[in-house]
Design a protein around this motif. Structure first.
Motif, PDB file in Angstrom:
ATOM      1  N   GLY A  47       0.843  -1.199   0.000  1.00 15.09           N
ATOM      2  CA  GLY A  47       0.000   0.000   0.000  1.00 15.09           C
ATOM      3  C   GLY A  47       0.874   1.244   0.000  1.00 15.09           C
ATOM      4  O   GLY A  47       0.390   2.347  -0.184  1.00 15.09           O
ATOM      5  N   GLY A  48       2.164   1.073   0.205  1.00 16.03           N
ATOM      6  CA  GLY A  48       3.085   2.209   0.179  1.00 16.03           C
ATOM      7  C   GLY A  48       3.453   2.610  -1.243  1.00 16.03           C
ATOM      8  O   GLY A  48       2.855   2.143  -2.213  1.00 16.03           O
ATOM      9  N   ILE A  49       4.443   3.476  -1.332  1.00 13.13           N
ATOM     10  CA  ILE A  49       4.832   4.014  -2.637  1.00 13.13           C
ATOM     11  C   ILE A  49       5.638   2.995  -3.449  1.00 13.13           C
ATOM     12  O   ILE A  49       5.494   2.897  -4.667  1.00 13.13           O
ATOM     13  N   ASP A  50       6.484   2.208  -2.752  1.00 14.85           N
ATOM     14  CA  ASP A  50       7.474   1.404  -3.453  1.00 14.85           C
ATOM     15  C   ASP A  50       6.921   0.157  -4.156  1.00 14.85           C
ATOM     16  O   ASP A  50       7.275  -0.107  -5.309  1.00 14.85           O
ATOM     17  N   SER A  51       6.069  -0.612  -3.451  1.00 14.18           N
ATOM     18  CA  SER A  51       5.715  -1.905  -4.019  1.00 14.18           C
ATOM     19  C   SER A  51       4.989  -1.827  -5.368  1.00 14.18           C
ATOM     20  O   SER A  51       5.300  -2.634  -6.264  1.00 14.18           O
ATOM     21  N   PRO A  52       4.061  -0.874  -5.586  1.00 15.36           N
ATOM     22  CA  PRO A  52       3.473  -0.824  -6.924  1.00 15.36           C
ATOM     23  C   PRO A  52       4.515  -0.517  -8.003  1.00 15.36           C
ATOM     24  O   PRO A  52       4.434  -1.063  -9.118  1.00 15.36           O
ATOM     25  N   VAL A  53       5.482   0.318  -7.663  1.00 12.02           N
ATOM     26  CA  VAL A  53       6.529   0.649  -8.633  1.00 12.02           C
ATOM     27  C   VAL A  53       7.349  -0.604  -8.952  1.00 12.02           C
ATOM     28  O   VAL A  53       7.653  -0.889 -10.109  1.00 12.02           O
TER      29      VAL A  53
ATOM     30  N   ILE B 297       9.633   7.770  -6.475  1.00 11.03           N
ATOM     31  CA  ILE B 297       8.454   8.640  -6.473  1.00 11.03           C
ATOM     32  C   ILE B 297       8.139   9.124  -7.884  1.00 11.03           C
ATOM     33  O   ILE B 297       6.974   9.159  -8.301  1.00 11.03           O
ATOM     34  N   ASP B 298       9.177   9.455  -8.645  1.00  3.81           N
ATOM     35  CA  ASP B 298       8.950   9.903 -10.033  1.00  3.81           C
ATOM     36  C   ASP B 298       8.193   8.847 -10.839  1.00  3.81           C
ATOM     37  O   ASP B 298       7.258   9.166 -11.570  1.00  3.81           O
ATOM     38  N   ILE B 299       8.610   7.592 -10.683  1.00  2.00           N
ATOM     39  CA  ILE B 299       7.929   6.528 -11.431  1.00  2.00           C
ATOM     40  C   ILE B 299       6.512   6.337 -10.908  1.00  2.00           C
ATOM     41  O   ILE B 299       5.570   6.173 -11.685  1.00  2.00           O
ATOM     42  N   ALA B 300       6.363   6.412  -9.570  1.00  4.98           N
ATOM     43  CA  ALA B 300       5.017   6.250  -8.985  1.00  4.98           C
ATOM     44  C   ALA B 300       4.070   7.296  -9.547  1.00  4.98           C
ATOM     45  O   ALA B 300       2.902   7.021  -9.808  1.00  4.98           O
TER      46      ALA B 300
ATOM     47  N   HIS C 136       1.100   7.188  -7.076  1.00  3.81           N
ATOM     48  CA  HIS C 136       1.649   7.969  -5.963  1.00  3.81           C
ATOM     49  C   HIS C 136       0.558   8.565  -5.080  1.00  3.81           C
ATOM     50  O   HIS C 136       0.577   8.420  -3.857  1.00  3.81           O
ATOM     51  N   HIS C 137      -0.444   9.202  -5.716  1.00  4.28           N
ATOM     52  CA  HIS C 137      -1.469   9.883  -4.909  1.00  4.28           C
ATOM     53  C   HIS C 137      -2.309   8.895  -4.102  1.00  4.28           C
ATOM     54  O   HIS C 137      -2.882   9.262  -3.087  1.00  4.28           O
TER      55      HIS C 137
END
Lengths: 390, 403
Positions: B186-192, B326-329, B335-336
């Motif tokens: 659910g954080g920023i990193d794993s979806p990226v 973050i840029d990729i997210a 990201h949002h």
């Protein structure tokens, strides 16, 4: 309980630029959401999650219909708030960068008066005049740009005479000035005249639901990705901090529905409404002593503004209402104040003629039969009033 | 005149000799899935190119979807005309006018794959260029740095014209590298991390740990929304496994010394993910770990956690900085969603001072007093598997008639 007004069903409602009658489906949605999903979208329990989810879907639908991103849709209480937020939010945010703003002479009161307030706070406002058709010139706007201009605000469709402003050209011109934001008051145009917010480089765009058969108290300000403006309300930081206040979920859902239904009719009924307008204009031109203020070309399909010389607009409106035809003098916001139409004066029409101005404004619900009837009512009324006044 | 097809140039597929046909097939399939909302399109493939025939469908909408689809190097909206010069001229002019704004410069770049064509490259450039110049006042040619580059490709069957080349996401078609389980918090990193793996052709399914009442319905919904975004990249569908994790977390809190709870928790998550991987026939596990970012992502922690399995663990973000992630997210539009502030299973039981350099023997020793095996099996058995579509979190509720 308020009873149904006498003659309600026979009434011809030609004042749709003041407000429209909400579609029954829109009211149903509002009632259902208010009853069944009354949770606060910020609450963490299930009711809150449901309400938030509804709000998200309303935002998604609005964004698809407006062809922008969901994160660019900010719910507000309507056109006036959207205009104030766009203008004052920009002024507050960039007051250190510049204090010069450009607008036109034919804006809605919520824009005009916002500038009046900013003027008192030390901003310089350049008001671009309009030609005889009520249209601004792109060159004049560009000539007015100074080193400290922060905002250009021009309406899309004029609410009083229906002139379409050259938004695309203005947007393309402003694109070359990276420090200037471009705000468009789209309240009268939406659902009637297409506008591509992204393509025309519009940074801020105001709409109001009750102009397209939604409910009063609901609207949107589109804020393009990357554009930052200052909030006007302090509070719980809803709407990504730009517009605090518990979200009007039922309002947002019903607005999304109203816009969907309106744009469906835009697809199927645009020709019909244009034909009605053409018919009304043609018939009105045949009357004696009539001046048509709505331009011959570059106009919205739903507004017809004219004067019958020698009749005060107010008297004429009441005389027509007695026969079941509902119209207005100038914009609804000014008509109670006995003010003369700003737009028509700005078009260099004499005060006498401007004082006689009458606006007919249509919606997709109006028919050619109604227009037929309206013309015969107008004709009879003119004859009767002439007898009294001569 | 509007373009009627989109020409797609393959990414790394072109370098894959023997497997080429298979890769092209995978790309065609994932393009088809990504474009299901445009039922009238026809997809044609050749050795070097793929063509999407619009058949009246909305080109702009299709372009948006193609931009993020793995396996595409670049693509261009094109117009197809006959070999008739007059027709080519007219098409070039119309295409040009679609984009032209006062002040623009232009050039014509012709490629003549059809060597039989009566005009050579130079003659064609001249014929088309002068036709446009005659019709647009004050227009200038700029062969070095034009604003508009009209590209003309003359083939034996037809002439194709385009004025823009849009960059694709690169990478390889989804599914060409087998399946892996993504640990999605659910954080920023794993979806990226999931997206990066997908770009290399990995078919991704996600595993999420849900610990009610410590984590809320809302945090689960957040993960569903993230999965929706990944489903868009995946061609419109995505599998999400939700693991009931409360019992295990409570047992860890009770039985493991506080500064080792984090390490033990991660070990249990990895064991469960590995079981799910086995069950659904995956070949690897993908995580969003970035070296040194938090206590569980030091090399010492990884050594202690990784110990529970020999399955390959792919860590696409391992050397990336937070700002790059973050840029990729932001680019993949997650990201949002990730920054919404809801507790997840990783944040709810964070000890005050988790070990940044846990010792493998110690965590093994602490765990040896507790029988986790049965709870792990139970958790795996009770996994809720959801098929995610781009608007699952909205459709989950019956809102239809309200809109």
């Amino acid at each position: 309980m308020i009873g149904k007004k006498k003659g309600f069903s026979d009434m011809i409602y030609f004042d749709n630029s003041a407000t429209t009658k909400p579609y029954p489906e829109v009211v149903d949605s509002f009632v259902k959401v208010s009853n069944d999903f009354f949770g606060n979208p910020s609450s963490i329990h299930r009711l809150g999650v449901e309400a938030e989810s509804l709000l998200a879907q309303a935002r998604k639908q609005m964004s698809e219909l407006l062809q922008v991103n969901p994160s660019e849709v900010y719910f507000t209480s309507g056109g006036t708030e959207s205009n104030n937020l766009a203008i004052k939010g920009t002024a507050l945010m960039y007051r250190n960068r510049g204090k010069h703003i450009i607008t036109s002479a034919v804006e809605h009161a919520s824009v005009r008066e916002a500038y009046q307030q900013l003027k008192e706070l030390g901003f310089r406002i350049t008001v671009i005049p309009v030609d005889a058709e009520g249209r601004v010139s792109v060159t004049e706007i560009e000539d007015a740009i100074c080193h400290d201009t922060i905002l250009v605000s021009i309406m899309h469709v004029n609410n009083e005479v229906g002139t379409i402003q050259p938004i695309e050209e203005i947007g393309n011109m402003i694109k070359g000035y990276s420090k200037i934001l471009f705000h468009v008051d789209f309240v009268q145009g939406i659902g009637k005249v297409a506008l591509n917010i992204q393509k025309h480089h519009i940074d801020l765009c105001s709409i109001s639901a009750h102009k397209f058969h939604g409910l009063k108290g609901t609207g949107v300000l589109v804020v393009r990705e990357g554009v930052q403006i200052s909030p006007l309300f302090s509070g719980g930081n809803q709407e990504w901090k730009l517009r605090s206040g518990t979200e009007n979920v039922a309002g947002a859902v019903s607005m999304a529905k109203a816009l969907r239904l309106t744009l469906q009719r835009y697809e199927t009924k645009l020709r019909q409404i244009s034909e009605i307008q053409g018919y009304l204009l043609k018939e009105l031109k045949l009357l004696e002593d009539v001046v048509i203020h709505t331009p011959n070309s570059g106009r919205a399909p739903h507004i017809i503004n004219f004067s019958v010389k020698g009749f005060r607009g107010e008297v004429f409106v009441h005389a027509l209402e007695e026969k079941g035809l509902i119209v207005s003098t100038t914009s609804a916001c000014s008509s109670k104040k006995k003010a003369v139409s700003h737009t028509i004066l700005a078009m260099n029409v004499s005060k006498d003629v401007a004082e006689s101005a009458i606006r007919l404004s249509l919606s997709y619900e109006n028919t050619l039969e109604e227009a037929n009837k309206a013309i015969s009512i107008i004709k009879t009324t003119v004859t009767e009033l002439r007898e009294v006044m001569h | 005149m509007n373009y009627d097809r989109i020409l797609i140039r393959y990414g790394e597929i072109s370098t894959k000799g023997r497997n080429r046909t298979k890769f092209v097939e995978k790309l065609k399939r994932s393009a088809k899935r990504a474009l299901t909302e445009f039922p009238n399109i026809i997809i044609e493939t050749t050795r070097d190119r793929m063509y999407i025939l619009l058949n009246g469908e909305n080109g702009e909408g299709i372009i948006e979807k193609l931009k993020i689809l793995p396996g595409i190097q670049s693509f261009s909206p094109v117009i197809k005309t006959s070999l008739e010069l007059e027709e080519v001229k007219e098409a070039a002019l119309q295409l040009f006018l679609n984009k032209y704004q006062v002040g623009d410069t232009f050039k014509i770049s012709t490629r003549r794959a059809n060597k039989e064509y009566p005009l050579d490259t130079g003659q064609l450039n001249y014929a088309l260029g002068s036709h446009i110049l005659q019709n647009v006042p004050d227009l200038k040619v700029d062969v070095k740095n034009p604003t508009i580059d009209v590209q003309v490709e003359v083939r034996t069957e037809a002439v194709y014209l385009s004025i823009e080349t849009i960059m694709g996401a690169g990478g390889m078609p989804i599914g060409s590298s087998g399946k892996a389980m993504l640990m999605l918090s659910g954080g920023i990193d794993s979806p990226v991390a999931g997206y990066m793996a997908m770009k290399r052709g990995v078919e991704i399914e996600a595993v999420h740990f849900f610990s009610p009442p410590f984590t809320s319905e809302r945090s689960k919904q957040k993960v569903v929304e993230l999965a929706e975004k990944l489903s868009l990249l995946n061609g419109g569908y995505f599998t999400l496994h939700i693991v009931p994790f409360t019992a295990i977390q409570q047992l860890i809190q009770k039985q493991i010394p506080e500064n080792y709870t984090m390490t033990a928790t991660r070990r249990m998550m990895l064991r469960i993910t590995d079981e799910i991987r086995r069950k659904f026939e995956g070949l690897a596990i993908v995580t969003g770990e970035s070296l040194g970012q938090v206590a569980s992502q030091t090399l010492e922690s990884m050594l202690a956690i990784n110990d529970v399995t020999s399955t390959p663990i792919l860590r696409p973000l391992i050397t990336m900085d937070k700002s790059e992630i973050i840029d990729i997210a932001k680019r993949i539009d997650t990201h949002h969603i990730s920054i919404q502030p809801y507790e997840d299973c990783c944040t709810v039981f964070v000890p005050a001072a988790p070990k940044t350099k846990p010792k493998l023997e110690k965590v093994q020793y602490y765990e040896s007093f507790v029988d986790f095996e049965q709870l792990i099996q139970e958790a795996v058995d009770k996994v809720e598997t959801i098929q995610i579509k781009p608007d699952t979190h909205i459709k989950g509720q019956v809102f239809g008639e309200l809109f």
